[in-house]
Every structure is written in C-alpha cells, then in structure tokens.
Design a protein around this motif. Sequence first.
Motif, PDB file in Angstrom:
ATOM      1  N   PRO A 294      72.292  87.439 100.006  1.00 21.49           N
ATOM      2  CA  PRO A 294      72.921  88.143  98.884  1.00 21.49           C
ATOM      3  C   PRO A 294      73.408  89.512  99.343  1.00 21.49           C
ATOM      4  CG  PRO A 294      70.729  87.325  98.274  1.00 21.49           C
ATOM      5  CD  PRO A 294      70.884  87.064  99.735  1.00 21.49           C
ATOM      6  N   GLY A 295      74.540  89.920  98.827  1.00 22.78           N
ATOM      7  CA  GLY A 295      75.061  91.239  99.199  1.00 22.78           C
ATOM      8  C   GLY A 295      75.879  91.217 100.475  1.00 22.78           C
ATOM      9  N   THR A 296      76.086  90.014 101.048  1.00 23.68           N
ATOM     10  CA  THR A 296      76.932  89.924 102.244  1.00 23.68           C
ATOM     11  C   THR A 296      78.086  88.956 101.999  1.00 23.68           C
ATOM     12  OG1 THR A 296      75.711  88.092 103.270  1.00 23.68           O
ATOM     13  CG2 THR A 296      74.971  90.324 103.807  1.00 23.68           C
ATOM     14  N   LEU A 297      79.131  89.129 102.769  1.00 19.30           N
ATOM     15  CA  LEU A 297      80.278  88.221 102.728  1.00 19.30           C
ATOM     16  C   LEU A 297      80.702  87.930 104.164  1.00 19.30           C
ATOM     17  CD1 LEU A 297      82.549  90.003 100.056  1.00 19.30           C
ATOM     18  CD2 LEU A 297      81.217  87.923  99.692  1.00 19.30           C
ATOM     19  N   VAL A 298      81.413  86.819 104.339  1.00 16.65           N
ATOM     20  CA  VAL A 298      82.010  86.529 105.636  1.00 16.65           C
ATOM     21  C   VAL A 298      83.518  86.750 105.493  1.00 16.65           C
ATOM     22  CG1 VAL A 298      82.496  84.733 107.345  1.00 16.65           C
ATOM     23  CG2 VAL A 298      80.208  84.907 106.317  1.00 16.65           C
ATOM     24  N   GLN A 299      84.055  87.608 106.359  1.00 18.00           N
ATOM     25  CA  GLN A 299      85.482  87.927 106.317  1.00 18.00           C
ATOM     26  C   GLN A 299      86.172  87.138 107.429  1.00 18.00           C
ATOM     27  OE1 GLN A 299      87.570  91.895 105.177  1.00 18.00           O
ATOM     28  NE2 GLN A 299      86.843  92.247 107.252  1.00 18.00           N
ATOM     29  N   TYR A 300      87.076  86.241 107.042  1.00 18.75           N
ATOM     30  CA  TYR A 300      87.789  85.360 107.985  1.00 18.75           C
ATOM     31  C   TYR A 300      89.220  85.873 108.159  1.00 18.75           C
ATOM     32  CZ  TYR A 300      90.046  81.171 109.831  1.00 18.75           C
ATOM     33  OH  TYR A 300      90.769  80.296 110.598  1.00 18.75           O
ATOM     34  N   PHE A 301      89.639  86.057 109.416  1.00 15.94           N
ATOM     35  CA  PHE A 301      90.963  86.614 109.710  1.00 15.94           C
ATOM     36  C   PHE A 301      91.952  85.494 110.023  1.00 15.94           C
ATOM     37  CE2 PHE A 301      90.266  91.250 110.274  1.00 15.94           C
ATOM     38  CZ  PHE A 301      88.900  91.294 110.157  1.00 15.94           C
ATOM     39  N   LYS A 302      93.024  85.424 109.228  1.00 19.28           N
ATOM     40  CA  LYS A 302      94.059  84.395 109.423  1.00 19.28           C
ATOM     41  C   LYS A 302      95.147  84.906 110.377  1.00 19.28           C
ATOM     42  CE  LYS A 302      94.868  84.118 104.765  1.00 19.28           C
ATOM     43  NZ  LYS A 302      95.413  83.575 103.502  1.00 19.28           N
ATOM     44  N   ASP A 303      95.976  83.985 110.847  1.00 25.70           N
ATOM     45  CA  ASP A 303      97.159  84.368 111.632  1.00 25.70           C
ATOM     46  C   ASP A 303      98.357  84.646 110.720  1.00 25.70           C
ATOM     47  OD1 ASP A 303      95.802  84.170 113.997  1.00 25.70           O
ATOM     48  OD2 ASP A 303      96.690  82.266 114.630  1.00 25.70           O
ATOM     49  N   ASP A 304      98.196  84.403 109.428  1.00 25.73           N
ATOM     50  CA  ASP A 304      99.315  84.605 108.489  1.00 25.73           C
ATOM     51  C   ASP A 304      99.712  86.070 108.439  1.00 25.73           C
ATOM     52  OD1 ASP A 304      98.745  82.016 107.958  1.00 25.73           O
ATOM     53  OD2 ASP A 304      98.119  82.308 105.878  1.00 25.73           O
ATOM     54  N   ALA A 305     101.011  86.288 108.372  1.00 28.27           N
ATOM     55  CA  ALA A 305     101.522  87.656 108.234  1.00 28.27           C
ATOM     56  C   ALA A 305     102.508  87.669 107.080  1.00 28.27           C
ATOM     57  CB  ALA A 305     102.201  88.100 109.514  1.00 28.27           C
ATOM     58  N   THR A 306     102.431  88.722 106.277  1.00 27.98           N
ATOM     59  CA  THR A 306     103.423  88.888 105.211  1.00 27.98           C
ATOM     60  C   THR A 306     103.937  90.318 105.272  1.00 27.98           C
ATOM     61  OG1 THR A 306     101.888  89.677 103.524  1.00 27.98           O
ATOM     62  CG2 THR A 306     102.161  87.287 103.691  1.00 27.98           C
ATOM     63  N   ALA A 307     105.078  90.525 104.677  1.00 24.23           N
ATOM     64  CA  ALA A 307     105.610  91.887 104.574  1.00 24.23           C
ATOM     65  C   ALA A 307     106.404  91.982 103.280  1.00 24.23           C
ATOM     66  CB  ALA A 307     106.495  92.217 105.766  1.00 24.23           C
TER      67      ALA A 307
ATOM     68  N   LEU B  50      80.683  89.371 109.620  1.00 21.11           N
ATOM     69  CA  LEU B  50      79.802  89.557 108.471  1.00 21.11           C
ATOM     70  C   LEU B  50      80.011  90.966 107.949  1.00 21.11           C
ATOM     71  CD1 LEU B  50      77.448  88.118 106.919  1.00 21.11           C
ATOM     72  CD2 LEU B  50      75.885  89.377 108.425  1.00 21.11           C
ATOM     73  N   ILE B  51      80.197  91.077 106.636  1.00 21.34           N
ATOM     74  CA  ILE B  51      80.379  92.409 106.031  1.00 21.34           C
ATOM     75  C   ILE B  51      79.466  92.539 104.819  1.00 21.34           C
ATOM     76  CG2 ILE B  51      82.777  92.680 106.819  1.00 21.34           C
ATOM     77  CD1 ILE B  51      83.658  91.865 103.954  1.00 21.34           C
ATOM     78  N   LYS B  52      79.238  93.788 104.411  1.00 30.19           N
ATOM     79  CA  LYS B  52      78.487  94.020 103.172  1.00 30.19           C
ATOM     80  C   LYS B  52      79.443  93.854 101.997  1.00 30.19           C
ATOM     81  CE  LYS B  52      75.574  97.316 105.527  1.00 30.19           C
ATOM     82  NZ  LYS B  52      75.529  98.738 105.881  1.00 30.19           N
ATOM     83  N   GLU B  53      78.939  93.238 100.940  1.00 33.02           N
ATOM     84  CA  GLU B  53      79.780  93.050  99.749  1.00 33.02           C
ATOM     85  C   GLU B  53      79.918  94.386  99.036  1.00 33.02           C
ATOM     86  OE1 GLU B  53      78.180  90.244  96.915  1.00 33.02           O
ATOM     87  OE2 GLU B  53      80.172  89.961  96.050  1.00 33.02           O
ATOM     88  N   VAL B  54      81.141  94.791  98.796  1.00 30.51           N
ATOM     89  CA  VAL B  54      81.373  96.055  98.081  1.00 30.51           C
ATOM     90  C   VAL B  54      82.316  95.806  96.913  1.00 30.51           C
ATOM     91  CG1 VAL B  54      81.055  97.461 100.173  1.00 30.51           C
ATOM     92  CG2 VAL B  54      83.371  96.769  99.502  1.00 30.51           C
ATOM     93  N   GLU B  55      82.321  96.779  96.004  1.00 33.73           N
ATOM     94  CA  GLU B  55      83.297  96.736  94.903  1.00 33.73           C
ATOM     95  C   GLU B  55      84.508  97.533  95.377  1.00 33.73           C
ATOM     96  OE1 GLU B  55      81.746  97.454  90.694  1.00 33.73           O
ATOM     97  OE2 GLU B  55      82.700  99.360  91.212  1.00 33.73           O
ATOM     98  N   ILE B  56      85.587  96.822  95.632  1.00 29.31           N
ATOM     99  CA  ILE B  56      86.763  97.487  96.219  1.00 29.31           C
ATOM    100  C   ILE B  56      87.392  98.449  95.201  1.00 29.31           C
ATOM    101  CG2 ILE B  56      89.172  97.076  96.957  1.00 29.31           C
ATOM    102  CD1 ILE B  56      87.347  96.549  99.245  1.00 29.31           C
ATOM    103  N   ILE B  57      87.641  99.661  95.627  1.00 24.42           N
ATOM    104  CA  ILE B  57      88.358 100.639  94.805  1.00 24.42           C
ATOM    105  C   ILE B  57      89.847 100.301  94.951  1.00 24.42           C
ATOM    106  CG2 ILE B  57      88.931 103.108  94.638  1.00 24.42           C
ATOM    107  CD1 ILE B  57      85.943 103.541  95.613  1.00 24.42           C
ATOM    108  N   PRO B  58      90.565 100.090  93.834  1.00 23.21           N
ATOM    109  CA  PRO B  58      91.908  99.494  93.941  1.00 23.21           C
ATOM    110  C   PRO B  58      93.004 100.475  94.358  1.00 23.21           C
ATOM    111  CG  PRO B  58      91.401  99.908  91.652  1.00 23.21           C
ATOM    112  CD  PRO B  58      90.179 100.334  92.435  1.00 23.21           C
ATOM    113  N   ILE B  59      92.702 101.262  95.381  1.00 19.23           N
ATOM    114  CA  ILE B  59      93.638 102.276  95.859  1.00 19.23           C
ATOM    115  C   ILE B  59      93.821 102.103  97.364  1.00 19.23           C
ATOM    116  CG2 ILE B  59      93.998 104.789  96.158  1.00 19.23           C
ATOM    117  CD1 ILE B  59      94.079 103.852  93.232  1.00 19.23           C
ATOM    118  N   GLU B  60      95.065 102.117  97.827  1.00 20.96           N
ATOM    119  CA  GLU B  60      95.340 102.145  99.266  1.00 20.96           C
ATOM    120  C   GLU B  60      95.611 103.602  99.633  1.00 20.96           C
ATOM    121  OE1 GLU B  60      98.466  99.346 100.186  1.00 20.96           O
ATOM    122  OE2 GLU B  60      97.124  97.660  99.768  1.00 20.96           O
TER     123      GLU B  60
END
Length: 254
Positions: A21-34, A80-90
């Motif tokens: 609990p409290g962790t996520l797995v982040q998978y990196f794709k080869d997909d690119a968008t712009a 493996l990353i910790k699960e966070v609540e993303i702040i919706p700002i870049e």
Amino acid sequence: MSRRRRVYEGKAKVLFEGPEPGTLVQYFKDDATAFNNKKKGTITGKGVLNNRISEYLMTRLGDVGIPTHFVRRLNMREQLIKEVEIIPIEIVVRNVAAGSLSSRFGIAEGTSLPRSIVEYYYKSDELDDPMVIEEHITAFGWATPQELDEILSMSLRVNDFLSGLFFGLGIRLVDIKLEFGRLYEGDEMRIVLADEISPDNCRLWDVKTNEKLDKDRFRRDLDRVEEAYQEVARRLGILPESGPRDLQGPSTIQ
Ligand code: TMP
C-alpha cells in the motif's frame, strides 16, 4: 506487468498498483506525443532510457536533500514509486529562451535569460494546459500559498542542481518541466518531486554545438531522435552495457 492493476495511463507512462500500500509501479512507454497529443509517434528505446535517466537524476536529487517519489528501479521499463496526490500544476523553469517563451515574446531561441524564469501551467488536456499565475492556483485551491512557496523554492533548487550536473557533461539545461505531489505519511503530509525527469520534459543542448538532445527532435521532425536520448544516457554514464540494441529487451530483467 499485465498481472498488476492499472491505476492510470498517461501519454508516456502507465501507473500500476504497487506491491505494498502506498506504492505504485511506473512503467515507461516508447510512445511520444507532442502538441497535446496532436502529433503521435514512437521513439524506440525511449522508455528504457527514460526509466534509467529519471532513476539517476531523482537519486542524485535525493542525495542533496530534495525529497522525491522515487523508490527504486525494478527492471528495464519499470520503477517503484511512492503514491502521491499529484498537484495539477506543471512548473516550467527556463534558463535560456526556447519553445513557447520564444514564440510568445518574439525572443530568439538561445538567448540567455537574465535570471531563471518560472512559469506555471494548469494540467488539463481538455484546456491545453493553460498558463496560470499564483492567484489562479491558490484561488482555485490547486495548492495553498505555503505549498506553492515550497514548490517554487524546490523547483529553483532542482534547476540549479541539474544545470550544474548537466554542464559538467557538456550539456546546457535550457528549460525543464517539473511536477510535485503530496505524500501522506501517517498524519504528516509533505511535498515531493514526482513524475519523471528525462529528455521528454527538459530541453538539453550540447554546450559546444547547441545540438538538441531532447524531445524537440521529435516535436520538430529532426533526424536522430533515438540517438539524442542515447547520447544523454551515455554522458550520464548509464547507457545499458551492450548499447542501444539492448534497449528493447524483456521488461522483467533486473
Ligand atoms: P514550452 O517551451 O513548449 O512551453 O516547454 C517548456 C518545457 O516544458 C520544455 O522543456 C518541454 C516541457 N514540456 C513538457 O514537459 N510538457 C508539455 O506538455 C510542454 C508543453 C512542455
């Protein structure tokens, strides 16, 4: 990877439920968008390289006291990353004029800025990530004034540290996009650096030739896109041992 429950799918990454609990797995794709998904393509091996590059940079940032969501790399394409609540700002920090700053204000690409400029964008595909100011962020409750202060000072530290790290490798950090999240631990909450740091969300130029070593090669239909990502990994000393041909290997190898 397919056995895990998919929590979220973005344009370049997928998030799966983590082992605890409290962790996520982040998978990196080869997909690119712009241009907000208007241009779509594949950059072969990008996922493998960005997984490594982001691991390396997040680890170095952790070493100097910047809290991040990164825990450890699991395999070629997953971390493996910790699960966070993303702040919706870049948060975009710019050191040299390029991209939308150049087009918006008519400043030639490559012009040094008198000081680092920080911009905020609201993360919304439907709205095309509009630029916002602090007033919007606090008034609409996306972050509190205290959180925003912390995000700003962390962003400047990240930018300074990475500018120095890349300069040592003959690379200029032209600009960078950062995201932060709220990490809840018991009753405590702290802001940590999240998402990824890679040539997908930085502009990286060779110091001597100004050659672009980032996703602008894809955005602008330049050649040698894959090679640019490989070159960044090579200079960081993390290109997989047997070279680019290794990059599409099985995703479960440690
Ligand atoms: P910009 O000049 O197009 O505004 O981009 C500034 C920086 O932010 C650049 O390093 C690319 C990065 N970026 C993202 O990571 N995601 C985005 O959606 C956009 C527009 C830019």
